[in-house]
Design an enzyme around this catalytic site. Sequence first.
Site, PDB file in Angstrom:
ATOM      1  N   LYS A 183       0.920  -1.242  -0.132  1.00  7.76           N
ATOM      2  CA  LYS A 183      -0.087  -0.039   0.045  1.00  7.76           C
ATOM      3  C   LYS A 183       0.753   1.239  -0.132  1.00  7.76           C
ATOM      4  O   LYS A 183       0.602   2.307  -0.597  1.00  7.76           O
ATOM      5  CB  LYS A 183      -0.899   0.017   1.255  1.00  7.76           C
ATOM      6  CG  LYS A 183      -1.970   1.003   1.414  1.00  7.76           C
ATOM      7  CD  LYS A 183      -3.291   0.660   0.518  1.00  7.76           C
ATOM      8  CE  LYS A 183      -4.166   1.790   0.451  1.00  7.76           C
ATOM      9  NZ  LYS A 183      -5.145   2.121   1.553  1.00  7.76           N
ATOM     10  N   ASN A 187       0.601   4.546  -2.490  1.00  4.19           N
ATOM     11  CA  ASN A 187       0.506   5.882  -1.985  1.00  4.19           C
ATOM     12  C   ASN A 187       1.678   6.829  -2.407  1.00  4.19           C
ATOM     13  O   ASN A 187       1.409   7.874  -2.572  1.00  4.19           O
ATOM     14  CB  ASN A 187       0.356   5.706  -0.385  1.00  4.19           C
ATOM     15  CG  ASN A 187      -1.110   5.194  -0.099  1.00  4.19           C
ATOM     16  OD1 ASN A 187      -2.187   5.547  -0.745  1.00  4.19           O
ATOM     17  ND2 ASN A 187      -1.301   4.675   1.053  1.00  4.19           N
TER      18      ASN A 187
HETATM   19  N1  NAP Z   1     -10.767   7.203   4.532  1.00  7.11           N
HETATM   20  C1  NAP Z   1     -10.484   6.176   3.626  1.00  7.11           C
HETATM   21  O1  NAP Z   1     -11.282   5.707   2.737  1.00  7.11           O
HETATM   22  C2  NAP Z   1      -9.153   5.467   4.134  1.00  7.11           C
HETATM   23  C3  NAP Z   1      -8.761   4.333   3.227  1.00  7.11           C
HETATM   24  C4  NAP Z   1      -7.769   3.484   3.745  1.00  7.11           C
HETATM   25  C5  NAP Z   1      -6.923   4.045   4.811  1.00  7.11           C
HETATM   26  N2  NAP Z   1      -7.330   5.352   5.432  1.00  7.11           N
HETATM   27  C6  NAP Z   1      -6.278   5.830   6.407  1.00  7.11           C
HETATM   28  O2  NAP Z   1      -7.116   5.739   7.700  1.00  7.11           O
HETATM   29  C7  NAP Z   1      -6.621   6.726   8.283  1.00  7.11           C
HETATM   30  C8  NAP Z   1      -7.938   7.932   8.763  1.00  7.11           C
HETATM   31  O3  NAP Z   1      -8.359   8.241   7.331  1.00  7.11           O
HETATM   32  P1  NAP Z   1      -9.721   9.453   7.435  1.00  7.11           P
HETATM   33  O4  NAP Z   1      -9.948   9.613   6.072  1.00  7.11           O
HETATM   34  O5  NAP Z   1     -10.752   8.523   8.355  1.00  7.11           O
HETATM   35  O6  NAP Z   1      -9.159  10.666   8.238  1.00  7.11           O
HETATM   36  P2  NAP Z   1     -10.271  11.608   8.984  1.00  7.11           P
HETATM   37  O7  NAP Z   1     -11.528  11.743   8.250  1.00  7.11           O
HETATM   38  O8  NAP Z   1      -9.203  12.856   9.139  1.00  7.11           O
HETATM   39  O9  NAP Z   1     -10.273  11.040  10.441  1.00  7.11           O
HETATM   40  C9  NAP Z   1      -9.532  11.104  11.458  1.00  7.11           C
HETATM   41  C10 NAP Z   1     -10.333  11.170  12.639  1.00  7.11           C
HETATM   42  O10 NAP Z   1      -9.595  11.141  13.790  1.00  7.11           O
HETATM   43  C11 NAP Z   1      -9.758  12.065  14.848  1.00  7.11           C
HETATM   44  N3  NAP Z   1      -8.998  12.156  15.889  1.00  7.11           N
HETATM   45  C12 NAP Z   1      -7.672  12.629  15.834  1.00  7.11           C
HETATM   46  N4  NAP Z   1      -7.181  12.923  17.060  1.00  7.11           N
HETATM   47  C13 NAP Z   1      -7.974  12.200  17.944  1.00  7.11           C
HETATM   48  C14 NAP Z   1      -7.793  12.057  19.231  1.00  7.11           C
HETATM   49  N5  NAP Z   1      -7.022  12.117  19.847  1.00  7.11           N
HETATM   50  N6  NAP Z   1      -9.078  11.199  19.877  1.00  7.11           N
HETATM   51  C15 NAP Z   1     -10.122  11.090  19.116  1.00  7.11           C
HETATM   52  N7  NAP Z   1     -10.203  11.273  17.831  1.00  7.11           N
HETATM   53  C16 NAP Z   1      -9.175  11.948  17.218  1.00  7.11           C
HETATM   54  C17 NAP Z   1     -10.244  13.532  13.985  1.00  7.11           C
HETATM   55  O11 NAP Z   1     -11.123  14.183  14.687  1.00  7.11           O
HETATM   56  P3  NAP Z   1     -11.146  15.821  14.106  1.00  7.11           P
HETATM   57  O12 NAP Z   1     -12.165  15.643  12.845  1.00  7.11           O
HETATM   58  O13 NAP Z   1     -11.685  16.342  15.278  1.00  7.11           O
HETATM   59  O14 NAP Z   1      -9.677  16.343  13.764  1.00  7.11           O
HETATM   60  C18 NAP Z   1     -10.895  12.828  12.717  1.00  7.11           C
HETATM   61  O15 NAP Z   1     -12.159  12.719  13.046  1.00  7.11           O
HETATM   62  C19 NAP Z   1      -5.777   7.441   7.656  1.00  7.11           C
HETATM   63  O16 NAP Z   1      -4.264   6.958   8.220  1.00  7.11           O
HETATM   64  C20 NAP Z   1      -5.772   7.240   6.308  1.00  7.11           C
HETATM   65  O17 NAP Z   1      -4.629   7.040   5.354  1.00  7.11           O
HETATM   66  C21 NAP Z   1      -8.312   6.098   5.066  1.00  7.11           C
END
Ligand code: NAP
Length: 305
Positions: A183, A187
């Site tokens: 992956k 990326n």
């Molecule tokens: N989205 C996808 O399709 C996908 C697919 C594969 C892998 N990933 C991986 O999965 C991870 C998350 O991706 P995402 O797209 O879901 O990101 P995201 O939408 O930014 O979600 C991350 C969440 O974590 C929360 N957070 C940060 N610090 C925290 C804490 N101390 N306690 C509780 N919550 C906290 C953030 O809150 P706030 O909003 O308040 O900042 C946000 O809601 C990344 O590493 C990404 O590369 C994502």
Amino acid sequence: MSKGCLILGAGSLGRFWAASLAPGVANFVPRPESMLSGQCEYLLQTFQGSSVTVSVPWQPLPAPYTPSALLVTTKAMHALPALTRIAASLPDATPIVLFQNGMGSQQAVASMFPERPILAATTTEAANRPQPDVVVHAGRGVTWIGGLNATGKQALTPVVELLSRSHLQIRAATDITSGLWQKLVINAGINPFTALLDCPNGQLRDQTFFLRHIDAVCEELAQLMNHEGIPADAKNLRVDIETVAQATASNTSSMRADVQMGRPTEIDFINGYVARQSAALNLPAPVNRMLTERVHSITNTQQRG
Ligand SMILES: NC(=O)c1ccc[n+]([C@@H]2O[C@H](COP(=O)([O-])OP(=O)(O)OC[C@H]3O[C@@H](n4cnc5c(N)ncnc54)[C@H](OP(=O)(O)O)[C@@H]3O)[C@@H](O)[C@H]2O)c1
């Protein structure tokens, strides 16, 4: 296992997972200072295009039950700090499943909590959040899960059983580190270029900047992977990257989306990880370093602007 599964990170992926698990199974862990309680309500737009209302309880820690697992769905740079803040309120035996893209954050968690069961997941499911209370299941895929340490490997079967109760395709990986590298390759070859060129994945093959640098990115990746015991050939890595870019031609990469929204990117855990690890081993990686610096420079400019 108890029925309560905790999710740390109620963003795109966390909300998608909470909606995919059986009703009543998932609970979001709020930030310790947030005082959130009650229900987190949002709309899930399914891959088929229908809309479903989802309601997930906020569960401050310690939970009144033994959690079956903690899914960590924060961005890579927040995983260790977020876990460190709640670790004292989480039972030692709770399996911790890390969903972060890239490399480095998972190893940092595993080394901070060597006695806890630590697992990593790599997924080709895709979710995004166009509005705070709307999550879109944008791409269907497969989720591979594997243990990063001995206790994580012991917890693999129950964790796979738990997550398989979703409608998603879950697979147990005997060597999740190889999956994380695969992956990372995709990326590293797509994300910084689409972010810097501000283009969808499918336009990369027409871009001079991509064509000038992609072979070097792949050579630097292959050099580091071979050094780490993951067999890799630069030409095959480029084929893999271009195949995914074409298969997801109209998609906006997460890094391009982060740059467009003025959010921090995960570059330090993708090309930045390759550059740092290579430097530590005295291996040259000037192109991964250049891409890392350029992505930093556009996000810094935005934050100042
Ligand atoms: N989205 C996808 O399709 C996908 C697919 C594969 C892998 N990933 C991986 O999965 C991870 C998350 O991706 P995402 O797209 O879901 O990101 P995201 O939408 O930014 O979600 C991350 C969440 O974590 C929360 N957070 C940060 N610090 C925290 C804490 N101390 N306690 C509780 N919550 C906290 C953030 O809150 P706030 O909003 O308040 O900042 C946000 O809601 C990344 O590493 C990404 O590369 C994502």
